[in-house]
Design an enzyme around this catalytic site. Structure first.
Site, PDB file in Angstrom:
ATOM      1  N   SER A   8      72.285  70.003  -8.672  1.00  0.00           N
ATOM      2  CA  SER A   8      72.431  70.916  -7.533  1.00  0.00           C
ATOM      3  C   SER A   8      73.730  71.702  -7.606  1.00  0.00           C
ATOM      4  O   SER A   8      74.831  71.150  -7.552  1.00  0.00           O
ATOM      5  CB  SER A   8      72.392  70.139  -6.223  1.00  0.00           C
ATOM      6  OG  SER A   8      72.682  71.027  -5.165  1.00  0.00           O
ATOM      7  N   HIS A  33      69.234  73.026  -9.857  1.00  0.00           N
ATOM      8  CA  HIS A  33      68.675  73.015  -8.500  1.00  0.00           C
ATOM      9  C   HIS A  33      69.452  74.016  -7.650  1.00  0.00           C
ATOM     10  O   HIS A  33      70.680  73.954  -7.567  1.00  0.00           O
ATOM     11  CB  HIS A  33      68.786  71.593  -7.944  1.00  0.00           C
ATOM     12  CG  HIS A  33      68.147  71.380  -6.618  1.00  0.00           C
ATOM     13  ND1 HIS A  33      66.800  71.108  -6.469  1.00  0.00           N
ATOM     14  CD2 HIS A  33      68.669  71.374  -5.371  1.00  0.00           C
ATOM     15  CE1 HIS A  33      66.532  70.935  -5.180  1.00  0.00           C
ATOM     16  NE2 HIS A  33      67.654  71.100  -4.490  1.00  0.00           N
ATOM     17  N   ASP A  35      69.847  75.602  -3.979  1.00  0.00           N
ATOM     18  CA  ASP A  35      69.558  75.369  -2.560  1.00  0.00           C
ATOM     19  C   ASP A  35      69.763  76.632  -1.732  1.00  0.00           C
ATOM     20  O   ASP A  35      70.888  77.128  -1.620  1.00  0.00           O
ATOM     21  CB  ASP A  35      70.504  74.292  -2.017  1.00  0.00           C
ATOM     22  CG  ASP A  35      70.150  72.908  -2.527  1.00  0.00           C
ATOM     23  OD1 ASP A  35      69.011  72.472  -2.296  1.00  0.00           O
ATOM     24  OD2 ASP A  35      71.021  72.266  -3.159  1.00  0.00           O
ATOM     25  N   MET A  37      69.658  78.238   1.977  1.00  0.00           N
ATOM     26  CA  MET A  37      69.654  77.880   3.405  1.00  0.00           C
ATOM     27  C   MET A  37      69.896  79.140   4.228  1.00  0.00           C
ATOM     28  O   MET A  37      70.767  79.949   3.884  1.00  0.00           O
ATOM     29  CB  MET A  37      70.770  76.873   3.697  1.00  0.00           C
ATOM     30  CG  MET A  37      70.701  75.627   2.821  1.00  0.00           C
ATOM     31  SD  MET A  37      71.931  74.409   3.311  1.00  0.00           S
ATOM     32  CE  MET A  37      71.821  73.261   1.925  1.00  0.00           C
ATOM     33  N   HIS A  66      65.042  75.434  -4.071  1.00  0.00           N
ATOM     34  CA  HIS A  66      64.699  74.663  -2.874  1.00  0.00           C
ATOM     35  C   HIS A  66      64.966  75.535  -1.651  1.00  0.00           C
ATOM     36  O   HIS A  66      66.117  75.747  -1.280  1.00  0.00           O
ATOM     37  CB  HIS A  66      65.564  73.389  -2.867  1.00  0.00           C
ATOM     38  CG  HIS A  66      65.379  72.518  -1.674  1.00  0.00           C
ATOM     39  ND1 HIS A  66      66.238  71.480  -1.383  1.00  0.00           N
ATOM     40  CD2 HIS A  66      64.434  72.502  -0.690  1.00  0.00           C
ATOM     41  CE1 HIS A  66      65.829  70.877  -0.282  1.00  0.00           C
ATOM     42  NE2 HIS A  66      64.745  71.475   0.163  1.00  0.00           N
ATOM     43  N   MET A  68      65.258  76.174   2.043  1.00  0.00           N
ATOM     44  CA  MET A  68      65.407  75.577   3.369  1.00  0.00           C
ATOM     45  C   MET A  68      65.515  76.748   4.330  1.00  0.00           C
ATOM     46  O   MET A  68      66.588  77.040   4.869  1.00  0.00           O
ATOM     47  CB  MET A  68      66.638  74.664   3.405  1.00  0.00           C
ATOM     48  CG  MET A  68      66.406  73.344   2.676  1.00  0.00           C
ATOM     49  SD  MET A  68      67.937  72.528   2.199  1.00  0.00           S
ATOM     50  CE  MET A  68      68.238  73.354   0.638  1.00  0.00           C
ATOM     51  N   MET A 137      62.993  64.572   0.709  1.00  0.00           N
ATOM     52  CA  MET A 137      64.419  64.633   1.050  1.00  0.00           C
ATOM     53  C   MET A 137      64.902  63.225   1.401  1.00  0.00           C
ATOM     54  O   MET A 137      64.301  62.546   2.233  1.00  0.00           O
ATOM     55  CB  MET A 137      64.662  65.544   2.261  1.00  0.00           C
ATOM     56  CG  MET A 137      64.459  67.028   2.027  1.00  0.00           C
ATOM     57  SD  MET A 137      65.478  67.730   0.718  1.00  0.00           S
ATOM     58  CE  MET A 137      67.133  67.432   1.342  1.00  0.00           C
ATOM     59  N   GLY A 142      70.624  70.331   4.482  1.00  0.00           N
ATOM     60  CA  GLY A 142      71.690  71.150   5.071  1.00  0.00           C
ATOM     61  C   GLY A 142      73.024  71.081   4.346  1.00  0.00           C
ATOM     62  O   GLY A 142      73.729  72.071   4.251  1.00  0.00           O
ATOM     63  N   PHE A 143      73.361  69.904   3.847  1.00  0.00           N
ATOM     64  CA  PHE A 143      74.688  69.756   3.250  1.00  0.00           C
ATOM     65  C   PHE A 143      74.658  68.824   2.036  1.00  0.00           C
ATOM     66  O   PHE A 143      73.888  67.856   2.017  1.00  0.00           O
ATOM     67  CB  PHE A 143      75.684  69.191   4.273  1.00  0.00           C
ATOM     68  CG  PHE A 143      75.872  70.107   5.453  1.00  0.00           C
ATOM     69  CD1 PHE A 143      76.841  71.108   5.420  1.00  0.00           C
ATOM     70  CD2 PHE A 143      75.057  70.002   6.566  1.00  0.00           C
ATOM     71  CE1 PHE A 143      76.987  71.981   6.490  1.00  0.00           C
ATOM     72  CE2 PHE A 143      75.195  70.870   7.644  1.00  0.00           C
ATOM     73  CZ  PHE A 143      76.168  71.869   7.610  1.00  0.00           C
ATOM     74  N   GLY A 145      76.688  65.998  -0.396  1.00  0.00           N
ATOM     75  CA  GLY A 145      77.659  64.932  -0.166  1.00  0.00           C
ATOM     76  C   GLY A 145      77.341  63.965   0.951  1.00  0.00           C
ATOM     77  O   GLY A 145      78.211  63.215   1.389  1.00  0.00           O
ATOM     78  N   ASP A 175      65.971  64.239  -3.295  1.00  0.00           N
ATOM     79  CA  ASP A 175      67.113  65.129  -3.134  1.00  0.00           C
ATOM     80  C   ASP A 175      67.998  64.641  -1.997  1.00  0.00           C
ATOM     81  O   ASP A 175      67.568  64.604  -0.850  1.00  0.00           O
ATOM     82  CB  ASP A 175      66.573  66.545  -2.849  1.00  0.00           C
ATOM     83  CG  ASP A 175      67.654  67.598  -2.735  1.00  0.00           C
ATOM     84  OD1 ASP A 175      68.830  67.305  -3.021  1.00  0.00           O
ATOM     85  OD2 ASP A 175      67.313  68.734  -2.353  1.00  0.00           O
ATOM     86  N   GLY A 176      69.237  64.271  -2.345  1.00  0.00           N
ATOM     87  CA  GLY A 176      70.213  63.883  -1.343  1.00  0.00           C
ATOM     88  C   GLY A 176      70.769  62.491  -1.552  1.00  0.00           C
ATOM     89  O   GLY A 176      70.031  61.510  -1.568  1.00  0.00           O
ATOM     90  N   GLY A 197      74.009  66.439  -6.809  1.00  0.00           N
ATOM     91  CA  GLY A 197      75.048  67.453  -6.749  1.00  0.00           C
ATOM     92  C   GLY A 197      76.427  66.846  -6.797  1.00  0.00           C
ATOM     93  O   GLY A 197      77.106  66.842  -7.829  1.00  0.00           O
ATOM     94  N   SER A 198      76.854  66.260  -5.676  1.00  0.00           N
ATOM     95  CA  SER A 198      78.238  65.793  -5.590  1.00  0.00           C
ATOM     96  C   SER A 198      78.542  64.678  -6.604  1.00  0.00           C
ATOM     97  O   SER A 198      79.631  64.651  -7.185  1.00  0.00           O
ATOM     98  CB  SER A 198      78.564  65.333  -4.160  1.00  0.00           C
ATOM     99  OG  SER A 198      77.614  64.416  -3.701  1.00  0.00           O
TER     100      SER A 198
HETATM  101  C1  DX5 Z   1      70.902  69.245   0.749  1.00  0.00           C
HETATM  102  C2  DX5 Z   1      70.460  69.855  -0.547  1.00  0.00           C
HETATM  103  C3  DX5 Z   1      70.769  69.053  -1.742  1.00  0.00           C
HETATM  104  C4  DX5 Z   1      72.231  68.765  -2.005  1.00  0.00           C
HETATM  105  C5  DX5 Z   1      72.297  67.415  -2.665  1.00  0.00           C
HETATM  106  O1  DX5 Z   1      70.263  69.871   1.803  1.00  0.00           O
HETATM  107  O2  DX5 Z   1      69.067  70.105  -0.543  1.00  0.00           O
HETATM  108  O3  DX5 Z   1      70.158  69.612  -2.912  1.00  0.00           O
HETATM  109  O4  DX5 Z   1      72.851  69.704  -2.822  1.00  0.00           O
HETATM  110  O5  DX5 Z   1      73.626  67.088  -2.775  1.00  0.00           O
HETATM  111  P1  DX5 Z   1      74.140  65.605  -3.038  1.00  0.00           P
HETATM  112  O6  DX5 Z   1      73.602  65.196  -4.385  1.00  0.00           O
HETATM  113  O7  DX5 Z   1      75.610  65.772  -3.009  1.00  0.00           O
HETATM  114  O8  DX5 Z   1      73.594  64.764  -1.928  1.00  0.00           O
HETATM  115 ZN    ZN Z   2      68.069  70.669  -2.461  1.00  0.00          ZN
END
Ligand code: DX5
Ligand code: ZN
Length: 219
Positions: A8, A33, A35, A37, A66, A68, A137, A142-143, A145, A175-176, A197-198
């Protein structure tokens, strides 16, 4: 089933996006990936079509988009034209699900339905035969981390069982909150595409971490 890792970009250093994408390319991960939003469907705003177009120009990695956003049907074709290889949209959005799937496929991309942590597995069953992937999910969208929501694990297993009984080997993406610990949980119940991601961007050795979370587990 071979596991695939989708990194991500939400956790990338945006001032050095190209350098970050090269880092992902070298890590051995299978997908990027992306994202999107809109500040309405979720309480955050990220990047969209113009950024995707630029990313498409500099990499051959499959782009896993993705959405959102409130009305994915309105934008699906443009995301495919801007470079998406696979488009995920939320069943909780305002768009007609079957019609959105049709538009994504007709535009030439793979199609995936995403479900939030509180949406039941059964919600996707009637669409399974038309899907390339299901996105579960494992945090509230939304975020980046956030912490993994363990209650979603049962649902991943239910969807894999349903696919098995239908004779389908469809990808299940999660994801997440995916890291070296939570990746084991989701793979053991049948998830095979892991977004991270993080954890990956925060790792000193991204390639090593990609191998770690992608490792096959018995189920
Ligand atoms: C959150 C995103 C994710 C996010 C995952 O709404 O859809 O793709 O980037 O990040 P981590 O891996 O940090 O949870
Ligand atoms: Zn995502």
């Amino acid at each position: 089933m071979k596991n695939k890792i989708s990194v991500s970009l939400l956790s990338a250093d945006m001032m050095n996006l190209e350098r970050e994408i090269r880092r992902v390319e070298k890590s051995g991960a299978e997908m990027l990936h992306f994202d999107v939003m809109d500040g309405v469907f979720v309480n955050n705003i990220t990047y969209g079509l113009p950024v995707l177009e630029q990313v498409r120009k500099i990499t051959n990695m499959p782009l896993d988009v993705h959405l959102m956003i409130t009305d994915p049907l309105e934008y699906a074709e443009r995301f495919v034209k801007s470079g998406a290889d696979i488009v995920s949209f939320h069943i909780e959005s305002n768009s007609d699900t079957a019609e959105t799937l049709r538009v994504i496929k007709e535009s030439g991309a793979k199609a995936c339905i995403a479900i939030k942590p509180s949406t039941k597995a059964e919600a996707v069953y009637k669409y399974l035969e038309y899907l390339d992937m299901v996105l579960v999910m494992t945090v509230e969208p939304g975020f980046g981390g956030q912490s993994f929501i363990a209650e979603t694990v049962g649902k991943i297993g239910e969807i894999r069982k349903k696919l098995d009984t239908m004779g389908l080997a469809t990808d299940i993406e999660v994801d997440g909150g995916i890291n070296d610990v939570t990746s084991e949980l989701v793979k053991s119940v049948g998830a095979n595409v892991l977004v991270s991601g993080s954890y990956l961007f925060g790792s000193d050795d991204m390639a090593k971490s990609v191998r770690k979370i992608g490792k096959e587990v018995l189920r």
